[in-house]
Design a protein around this motif. Sequence first.
Motif, PDB file in Angstrom:
ATOM      1  N   SER A  43       0.786  -0.773   0.152  1.00  0.00           N
ATOM      2  CA  SER A  43      -0.034  -0.035  -0.117  1.00  0.00           C
ATOM      3  C   SER A  43       0.759   1.239  -0.061  1.00  0.00           C
ATOM      4  O   SER A  43       0.512   2.290  -0.628  1.00  0.00           O
ATOM      5  N   ALA A  44       1.955   1.279   0.597  1.00  0.00           N
ATOM      6  CA  ALA A  44       2.874   2.480   0.824  1.00  0.00           C
ATOM      7  C   ALA A  44       4.386   2.188   0.783  1.00  0.00           C
ATOM      8  O   ALA A  44       4.632   0.784   1.219  1.00  0.00           O
ATOM      9  N   ALA A  45       5.308   2.956   0.640  1.00  0.00           N
ATOM     10  CA  ALA A  45       6.830   2.876   0.901  1.00  0.00           C
ATOM     11  C   ALA A  45       7.250   4.068   1.413  1.00  0.00           C
ATOM     12  O   ALA A  45       6.852   5.287   0.968  1.00  0.00           O
ATOM     13  N   GLY A  46       8.202   3.923   2.063  1.00  0.00           N
ATOM     14  CA  GLY A  46       9.267   5.246   2.627  1.00  0.00           C
ATOM     15  C   GLY A  46      10.544   4.716   2.524  1.00  0.00           C
ATOM     16  O   GLY A  46      11.065   3.420   2.757  1.00  0.00           O
ATOM     17  N   ILE A  47      11.450   5.699   2.308  1.00  0.00           N
ATOM     18  CA  ILE A  47      12.818   5.619   2.263  1.00  0.00           C
ATOM     19  C   ILE A  47      13.670   6.369   3.522  1.00  0.00           C
ATOM     20  O   ILE A  47      13.410   7.650   3.478  1.00  0.00           O
ATOM     21  N   LEU A  48      14.065   5.969   4.266  1.00  0.00           N
ATOM     22  CA  LEU A  48      14.898   6.465   5.361  1.00  0.00           C
ATOM     23  C   LEU A  48      16.358   6.352   5.298  1.00  0.00           C
ATOM     24  O   LEU A  48      16.769   5.710   4.742  1.00  0.00           O
ATOM     25  N   LEU A  49      16.829   7.638   5.438  1.00  0.00           N
ATOM     26  CA  LEU A  49      18.475   7.907   5.168  1.00  0.00           C
ATOM     27  C   LEU A  49      19.238   8.488   6.384  1.00  0.00           C
ATOM     28  O   LEU A  49      18.536   9.474   7.178  1.00  0.00           O
ATOM     29  N   ALA A 134      17.043   2.661   5.491  1.00  0.00           N
ATOM     30  CA  ALA A 134      16.098   1.720   5.214  1.00  0.00           C
ATOM     31  C   ALA A 134      14.921   1.802   4.495  1.00  0.00           C
ATOM     32  O   ALA A 134      14.623   3.037   4.261  1.00  0.00           O
ATOM     33  N   LEU A 135      14.428   0.879   3.878  1.00  0.00           N
ATOM     34  CA  LEU A 135      13.426   0.906   2.937  1.00  0.00           C
ATOM     35  C   LEU A 135      12.406   0.371   3.618  1.00  0.00           C
ATOM     36  O   LEU A 135      12.497  -1.130   4.112  1.00  0.00           O
ATOM     37  N   ASN A 136      11.091   0.989   3.747  1.00  0.00           N
ATOM     38  CA  ASN A 136       9.941   0.571   4.617  1.00  0.00           C
ATOM     39  C   ASN A 136       8.736   0.292   3.634  1.00  0.00           C
ATOM     40  O   ASN A 136       8.343   1.265   2.821  1.00  0.00           O
ATOM     41  N   LEU A 137       8.079  -0.620   3.918  1.00  0.00           N
ATOM     42  CA  LEU A 137       6.852  -1.005   3.133  1.00  0.00           C
ATOM     43  C   LEU A 137       5.571  -1.257   4.143  1.00  0.00           C
ATOM     44  O   LEU A 137       5.716  -1.947   5.167  1.00  0.00           O
TER      45      LEU A 137
END
Length: 260
Positions: A43-49, A134-137
């Motif tokens: 449904s969604a994704a985010g990228i943390l750095l 991290a890649l978050n789903l």
Amino acid sequence: MAIAQHRITEVFVEIADSLTDDFDIIDLLQRLSERCVELLDVSAAGILLVDQYDELQILAASDENTRLLEIFALQHDQGPCIECHRSGQARTDIDLTTTAALDRWPSFTARARRSGFARTHAVPLRLRQRVVGALNLFDQRPGTFTAADQLLAQALADIATIAILQQRTLQQSQLERVQLQTALDTRIVIEQAKGILAERWRTSMDDAFTVLRNHARSNRLRMSDLARQVVDGTIDTDTVLRGLDITPGDAGFPPAPTPG
């Protein structure tokens, strides 16, 4: 994994083609987060750095709801994404509807549930032993993250990592070029100032440089700034000698000519 293999190939080619010398890292990672939703059927994704202080920051999200959830997780230092970054290990198939998830990450799980998410996965942005984020789903539906899904998610995370590290390398290279050119330009100004002082004081270039450097140190000036003043004529060069108690005839300077 319902997505066609040819579409996966198209996305990887699209991302690879974006890695030009002047690519926009934010735009690239934003598109990558959107492609994660498409390819992984979530449904969604985010990228943390991680930033320069090794603190995680949200860099991209497929939608605003997810961006706010990621910010909330960072503020409360909770969630699979935080653990994924710290350990460098993937955290997948996290059922957010269970008491186990609520007990482990109470603030994050409660907020994720209110955002409509039922499960989540996190894979590291990692190159060898270096973890940069991290890649978050997130998914609103229950289900299982298959081994094929995890492989694809990690491949997408690896693409993000390559893009980020390439951007940092380009920025560092540009910074080094600027610093080198600045050093070269500064040296030219100093050489010009040495020539002016050597001619004015009728001394050697070495002695002129010594006085220039000593005056800069004594007055806590950068030598480049002092040299620029000499070249621009905005400083009385006699004050440079007086400040160091040097007169013609001292420290290798020839005596002043006798009026004839």
